[in-house]
Structure formats: structure tokens, C-alpha cells
Design an enzyme around this catalytic site. Structure first.
Site, mmCIF file in Angstrom:
data_model
loop_
_atom_site.group_PDB
_atom_site.id
_atom_site.type_symbol
_atom_site.label_atom_id
_atom_site.label_comp_id
_atom_site.label_asym_id
_atom_site.label_seq_id
_atom_site.Cartn_x
_atom_site.Cartn_y
_atom_site.Cartn_z
ATOM 1 N N GLU A 6 -62.615 -86.067 -67.904
ATOM 2 C CA GLU A 6 -63.481 -84.896 -67.877
ATOM 3 C C GLU A 6 -62.804 -83.757 -67.122
ATOM 4 O O GLU A 6 -62.277 -83.950 -66.024
ATOM 5 C CB GLU A 6 -64.827 -85.246 -67.236
ATOM 6 C CG GLU A 6 -65.515 -86.407 -67.942
ATOM 7 C CD GLU A 6 -66.989 -86.514 -67.616
ATOM 8 O OE1 GLU A 6 -67.449 -85.794 -66.713
ATOM 9 O OE2 GLU A 6 -67.667 -87.319 -68.259
ATOM 10 N N HIS B 51 -77.065 -81.553 -63.686
ATOM 11 C CA HIS B 51 -75.681 -82.029 -63.801
ATOM 12 C C HIS B 51 -75.562 -83.214 -64.749
ATOM 13 O O HIS B 51 -74.598 -83.967 -64.687
ATOM 14 C CB HIS B 51 -75.120 -82.392 -62.418
ATOM 15 C CG HIS B 51 -75.363 -81.340 -61.392
ATOM 16 N ND1 HIS B 51 -74.787 -80.093 -61.447
ATOM 17 C CD2 HIS B 51 -76.174 -81.327 -60.299
ATOM 18 C CE1 HIS B 51 -75.211 -79.367 -60.426
ATOM 19 N NE2 HIS B 51 -76.046 -80.090 -59.728
ATOM 20 N N HIS C 169 -67.577 -77.579 -69.403
ATOM 21 C CA HIS C 169 -67.297 -79.006 -69.221
ATOM 22 C C HIS C 169 -66.711 -79.518 -70.537
ATOM 23 O O HIS C 169 -67.426 -79.688 -71.518
ATOM 24 C CB HIS C 169 -68.593 -79.740 -68.877
ATOM 25 C CG HIS C 169 -68.407 -81.198 -68.578
ATOM 26 N ND1 HIS C 169 -69.072 -81.832 -67.561
ATOM 27 C CD2 HIS C 169 -67.644 -82.146 -69.157
ATOM 28 C CE1 HIS C 169 -68.723 -83.108 -67.541
ATOM 29 N NE2 HIS C 169 -67.868 -83.318 -68.495
ATOM 30 N N LYS D 88 -64.083 -91.289 -56.836
ATOM 31 C CA LYS D 88 -63.711 -89.961 -57.305
ATOM 32 C C LYS D 88 -62.647 -89.323 -56.413
ATOM 33 O O LYS D 88 -61.784 -88.582 -56.881
ATOM 34 C CB LYS D 88 -64.958 -89.072 -57.385
ATOM 35 C CG LYS D 88 -65.879 -89.423 -58.547
ATOM 36 C CD LYS D 88 -67.050 -88.470 -58.606
ATOM 37 C CE LYS D 88 -67.847 -88.646 -59.905
ATOM 38 N NZ LYS D 88 -68.345 -89.995 -60.104
ATOM 39 N N ARG E 276 -65.177 -96.120 -69.370
ATOM 40 C CA ARG E 276 -66.110 -96.805 -70.275
ATOM 41 C C ARG E 276 -66.300 -95.921 -71.504
ATOM 42 O O ARG E 276 -65.771 -94.813 -71.570
ATOM 43 C CB ARG E 276 -67.458 -97.020 -69.586
ATOM 44 C CG ARG E 276 -68.063 -95.722 -69.029
ATOM 45 C CD ARG E 276 -69.413 -95.935 -68.385
ATOM 46 N NE ARG E 276 -69.864 -94.802 -67.613
ATOM 47 C CZ ARG E 276 -70.470 -93.738 -68.104
ATOM 48 N NH1 ARG E 276 -70.681 -93.651 -69.395
ATOM 49 N NH2 ARG E 276 -70.868 -92.752 -67.318
#
Length: 655
Positions: free
Chosen positions: A275, A235, A208, A116, A292
């Protein structure tokens, strides 16, 4: 196109891949662990190979064994599904080295987004905005604590190699940082084999919003609308919908184009998800890329009319994308609810256990159910507790929410605890219908979403007693399990003891004309009932109260308007719960005792963490229900425990 595919996954995604592959004329090879020997995906496949024991490390994560099976079965390609090895660059390389097509992006693209912190640096270079924070290589606790102070609070700790909410903690104050960091690192190490962390400023009112992207080997890339995944617990996503409500058309285009830029910056191929965190002022920030197919991809399929698994297989076979960006159309609204085995009322603790009774809502063009389980299956402790995905489509969001609530009310599971009651309350809630979405939605609306059950205890007991008599296999009672009419000519009185809500209740029943008078705890009700299959046509004090019921051994489940009521028949000779000065702490789910933080004789405060239970690759602190002294400890670190096992006992501190 290849002709034989190894599906290196399990559950509903394995079933989904097999069905799509079969439609394309591709034979499928399933794999299974000891726990999945009789699973649904095994029955659907053309052939099935045993992987190993139930733990994922010895089965679904066993790369040499998977590759050996692929060679032995003459498979030409491997589809990793999602989870397990789907974002493992080493596995993608190993497939290529073995001459197998990996249905997913190149290993280099997975590696680029697998960290990340590295992904955020890459996105900054590509001109994609990122959430303010720290994603550097220095990982000492002191350095991370220093960066936390610089970033400010609230702060989100995230595992660099993480996903699915594991290795993640919200920190509201610097005093909480050290404990949160240690816990997140342990969890990340257990789940991903890497305890490196990054820090992000936590934006509790942000939404989100994610973009489904697709790229082929010829350099073409496009985005397939967006999904709002703001409704989350721990989360992890609970509800997803497409398109995202109340998003300006210009913002949709900007986010979609940024997502395609992000994918093409790493020469991506196949399905992926970018995202973003989206704020009310229109700004959005890159969070991460999932290299994915996502769990929530069905909502995109329903609004675009496309089969994304088919697209994956065609792109992996070297075919170009079937459409251009201008040809992508979006119609109507789709919503997905994730049905989990978990106890929503206890902080969404993962649950495990059998599916003794399973009734699914009717499916059709507007209701879809992706599931990998059948009645009688067991939800175990070794894998994610996802039971199914319920997806609905309608021309409008309002209609879709109404259809979702109706379908959830018709979804009945007896046995393992599930979040169905919570989902039903969520689908019918006014804030969701008003699209007041943000990642703190569930926390903000706790009182609304976790309201007390609709039926009072005495009404539940009256219905349960009537239902129990109707379900009894006793010859004396058998006529009343039929469909011939109201109950008549039973013994004048019956008495039973039912466990409900953690307490025992004595229930007395006196026969009346066409029914019973039921008394418990000083409350009296008149009940008439007729059982038709599992449907109880009941009338309580003159009010129609239809419900469904199911029994297994001494367990009884009542289902009424999306709610489940759990009862147990308790023999009258069994002694009541003893009073006194001691209280036990029991395991809320099966798991492993990871840490024991107290010793016999220790004085503890109410809410103090006594031990940490590890289950479903996550840590769950178990806290003292009241102040007291540790009188007895019945477990050790490393012990595997079952749900309901007593772990320790507390006594009053002055005792």
C-alpha cells in the site's frame, strides 16, 4: 495439489474460498461459532465443525481448536482468508509444526511486515520510499508527544500491529494528542493485543494506491495492476477500483516494481498487497504491506481475468506462478463497493440486527456479488459488519460507475441499517465521476453525499400509508394485496399513526375514485397504487412514483431510487413522546460500556463526551446533545447494552 482444505474464516471470504476449492476438486472443511451455526459458508462446505462461543477470541482466533479440527478432519492445508489469523505468524508456524500447509506467506515474512514500524525500516533499506514520521521503539507518552512535535501536524497515529482502521487517529493539533494517543492505544490493545504506536505525517490530499503482488517458492514475483482505494471512512476503504484512474504509465511501472522489490526483500510467497500514498506531483510512499489476500481483490480479478484464490492454492501447493509479468494483461475497469451494516448518517456507526428482507441485484459477467448472508440472517456485534461486496466491470470507468449505481439501486435490505443509500449517492456523485480522488474525499463532499432524502415527509407518509393497507393480511383488505387492479370499495375513511424520522405522524385516508386522499400534518396528497409482489406501482398527485416496499411485524420499509425510508406503525392509543425538560441518551448500536466519564449531578456542555461505547473492536464516544445536568445514569462500565437502550438522562442545568 492437496485434496482437503480447512477454511479458517467465515462470511463472504469463506464462501469464496470454498467455491474456488470445489472447482479445483478440493473438499472443504468449514468452521463456525455459535453465532454462525446456520451461516452460508457452513451450508456450502463438505463438512463443518463447531469452534465455540460467538466472541472471536473463543472461536475464530482459537488456534489450538482450529489445529485440532484440522487434524481430526484429515485436512492437509489451512486457508486463513483475511482478518482473524491471516497475518498471525504464530499461527503460520503452528500450522507448519502440525504438518499443515498454511495458504499464505511464510511465518518469517508475516513477522517482517507484521510490525508497521519494522516494515518501514526494512523498506527504507530496500530503497522503497516511506512516509515521513516516527517508527522507533521508544513508546513513552512523553517521547511520542515529542516526536509528534517534530513530525508536525496534521499527524496520523497508527497501531504498529494494526489494520482495518483500528487503533488509528488523525491529530490536527498538539492539544489533541494526549487524548487521541490514549484512545488509539486502548483500541489497539483490544483489537491486536499490542498498544505500540507509530506516527506518520498525515497527507490529507494524497491518494491510497495499492499494488497486488504474487510470489512463488521458486523466486518468481510479479504485480497484477494497481487499485485505487482512496474513498475511505474512519480510515477504512469503502470503494475500490482498478486500474487507478489518471495514473501515468511510468508511475504504474515504478510502483509495481517497487512493490515486487518489497515482497522479494522478505522472501515472500503467495498473495500480498503493498500500500502506497500517492501525491499529485507523482511521488509515492510505502505505507504498509498486507500479507494476505485483500477484501478488494475482486476488482483485480475482473480486470485481469484471473482467480487469485486459485493462484493462492496453487502457489501453496508448490506450483510456479501461472504467468510472467509480460503475460499479465489489464482490460476494462472494475469497481467494488463494500456494503456494510452501519449508519452512514451517524458517522458510519457500525450496526447490528436482522436481515428481515433481502433483495440482491442480478449478477452476471459484469455484475458480481460476494456475500455470506441470506435473508433472515443476523449481523451480530462480534465480527466485522461487512454484508457483501458488490463488484462491477465495464470497458470504461464511466460505464462501470453507471452500472454500479444501477446495481446499488436494485439492492434492497430491510432490517439492519446499511450504507446502501450512501453508496448510491457516492456512485452517482460528480466528483467521483471526475476521479477527484484523495483519502479525504468523503469529508470534503459531506453535503453532496449526505443530502436530505429525495421524498418529503408528507410524500413518504402518503406512500407508506397506501403500502401498509396493501400489505395488511386482514381479510377486508386482502383483495388489494393482489394484482387485479386499483383499490376499490374499502371503508370510506382510515386513520393510522406512523413513526418516521423520530416523530409520530397521524395520517388520515379518505377513499376516492381509484385511490385515496391522504392527509398528514396539513399536507394533502392523492394516491393511486397497485402492489405487485414487493413492487408498488404508485401515482402521487398524478406523478408516477414507483417504489418497492416490505413489511416485518410493525416495521415498514420503502425503497425508492437507491434510498430506504424506515417507518413503524404506532398504535393510536400509545401516548405521544412527552415534552419537558429531560432528554435521554440512547445507545446507537449494541456494545459494551467501556468508560463512563460523568456522574449524576455533573454539569455538561453540548458535545462533551459522556461515555465511550465499545463495538466492533472500536471505541465510539457518545456526546451530550445539548448542555445540561446529568439527572440519571442507567448503565455501568462493563455493561453490555442493546441498540436503543437509554444510557443516561439529562435535564436543563437551571432545572
Amino acid at each position: 495439489m492437496f485434496t482437503k482444505l480447512l477454511v479458517a474464516n467465515r462470511g463472504e471470504i469463506a464462501c469464496r474460498i470454498i467455491r474456488t476449492a470445489h472447482r479445483l476438486g478440493i473438499d472443504c472443511v468449514a468452521v463456525y461459532s455459535d453465532a454462525d451455526r446456520h451461516a452460508r459458508h457452513v451450508a456450502l462446505a463438505d463438512e463443518a465443525w463447531h469452534l465455540g462461543p460467538a466472541p472471536a477470541a473463543q472461536s475464530y482466533l482459537n488456534q489450538p481448536r482450529l489445529l485440532a479440527i484440522a487434524r481430526a478432519a484429515d485436512a492437509q492445508a489451512v486457508h486463513p482468508g483475511y482478518g482473524f489469523l491471516s497475518e498471525n505468524a504464530d499461527f503460520a508456524r503452528a500450522c507448519a509444526a502440525a504438518g499443515l500447509v498454511f495458504v499464505g506467506p511464510p511465518a518469517e515474512a508475516i513477522a517482517a511486515m507484521g510490525s508497521k514500524s519494522a516494515a518501514k525500516a526494512l523498506m527504507e533499506t530496500a530503497g522503497v520510499p516511506v512516509v515521513p514520521g516516527y517508527h522507533g521503539p521508544a513508546q513513552s507518552p512523553e517521547r511520542l508527544r515529542q516526536e509528534a512535535g517534530r513530525c508536525g501536524f496534521p499527524l496520523l497515529l497508527k497501531a504498529v500491529a494494526g489494520g482495518g482502521g483500528k487503533g488509528m487517529r488523525v491529530v490536527n493539533h498538539i492539544d489533541e494528542f494526549d487524548e487521541a494517543l490514549a484512545a488509539a492505544r486502548r483500541e489497539a490493545l483490544a483489537a491486536f493485543g499490542d498498544d505500540a504506536m507509530l506516527l506518520e505525517r498525515y497527507l490529507p490530499r494524497a491518494r491510497h494506491v495499492e499494488i497486488q503482488v504474487f510470489c512463488d517458492r521458486l523466486g518468481h514475483g510479479l504485480y497484477l495492476a494497481e487499485r485505487d482505494c482512496s474513498v475511505q471512512r474512519r480510515h477504512q476503504k469503502v470503494l475500490e477500483e482498478a486500474p487507478a484512474p489518471n495514473l501515468a504509465p511510468a508511475t504504474r511501472v515504478a510502483m509495481g516494481e517497487a512493490a515486487v522489490r518489497a515482497a522479494q526483500a522478505i522472501d515472500y510467497e503467495g498473495a500480498g498487497t503493498i500500500e502506497f500514498l500517492y501525491q499529485e506531483d507523482g511521488r509515492f510512499y510505502f505505507m504498509e504491506m498486507n500479507t494476505r489476500l485483500q477484501v478488494e481483490h475482486p476488482v483485480t480479478e475482473l480486470v485481469t481475468g484471473l482467480d487469485l484464490v486459485e493462484w493462492q492454492l496453487r502457489v501453496a501447493a508448490g506450483e510456479p506462478l501461472p504467468l510472467t509479468q509480460a503475460q499479465v494483461t489489464v482490460r476494462g475497469h472494475a469497481i467494488e463497493a463494500r456494503v456494510y451494516a452501519e449508519d452512514a448518517d451517524q458517522g458510519f456507526l457500525p450496526a447490528a440486527g436482522p436481515l428481515h428482507y433481502l433483495r440482491e441485484p442480478a449478477t452476471g459477467p459484469r455484475v458480481r456479488l460476494d456475500t455470506g448472508v441470506r435473508e433472515g440472517d443476523e449481523v451480530g456485534i462480534h465480527y466485522d459488519p461487512l454484508v457483501a461486496k458488490l463488484i462491477v466491470w465495464d470497458p470504461s470507468r464511466e460505464q462501470a460507475l453507471h452500472r454500479l449505481a444501477r446495481a446499488l439501486a436494485r439492492y434492497r435490505i430491510g432490517g439492519v441499517r446499511t450504507n446502501l443509500r450512501f453508496l448510491h449517492a457516492l456512485a452517482g456523485s460528480a466528483p467521483l465521476q471526475a476521479a477527484e480522488l484523495h483519502t479525504g474525499f468523503i469529508e470534503q463532499h459531506q453535503e453532496l453525499l449526505f443530502a436530505p432524502p429525495t421524498l418529503s415527509t408528507s410524500r413518504v407518509l402518503a406512500l407508506a400509508a397506501a403500502c401498509w393497507l396493501a400489505l395488511e393480511p386482514n381479510d377486508e383488505i386482502a383483495p388489494f394485496a393482489g394484482h387485479s387492479g386499483w383499490w376499490l370499495n374499502l371503508p370510506a375513511r382510515r386513520r393510522m399513526e406512523l413513526e418516521y424520522g423520530g416523530e409520530r405522524h397521524e395520517v388520515d385516508m379518505t377513499a376516492e375514485d381509484l385511490g385515496w386522499q391522504v392527509e398528514s400534518g396539513g399536507h394533502r396528497h392523492q394516491v393511486r397504487a397497485l402492489l405487485d409482489g414487493d413492487r408498488l406501482q404508485a401515482e402521487l398527485d398524478g406523478e408516477p412514483l414507483p417504489c418497492h416496499c416490505a413489511r416485518h411485524a410493525d416495521l415498514l420499509w420503502l425503497f425508492h431510487r437507491g434510498e430506504r425510508y424506515d417507518l413503524r406503525l404506532a398504535p393510536l392509543e400509545v401516548a405521544r413522546h412527552q415534552g419537558g425538560h429531560q432528554a435521554g441518551l440512547r445507545a446507537p448500536m449494541p456494545g459494551l460500556i467501556g468508560q463512563l466519564r460523568v456522574a449524576v449531578g455533573d454539569t455538561v456542555a453540548a458535545g462533551q463526551t459522556l461515555l465511550v461505547l465499545e463495538a466492533m473492536k472500536m471505541e465510539h464516544p457518545l456526546r451530550a446533545p445539548a448542555a445540561g445536568r446529568v439527572a440519571e445514569i442507567r448503565c455501568r462500565e462493563g455493561d453490555q447494552v442493546n441498540e436503543g437502550d437509554e444510557l443516561l438522562r439529562l435535564e436543563e442545568a437551571d432545572g
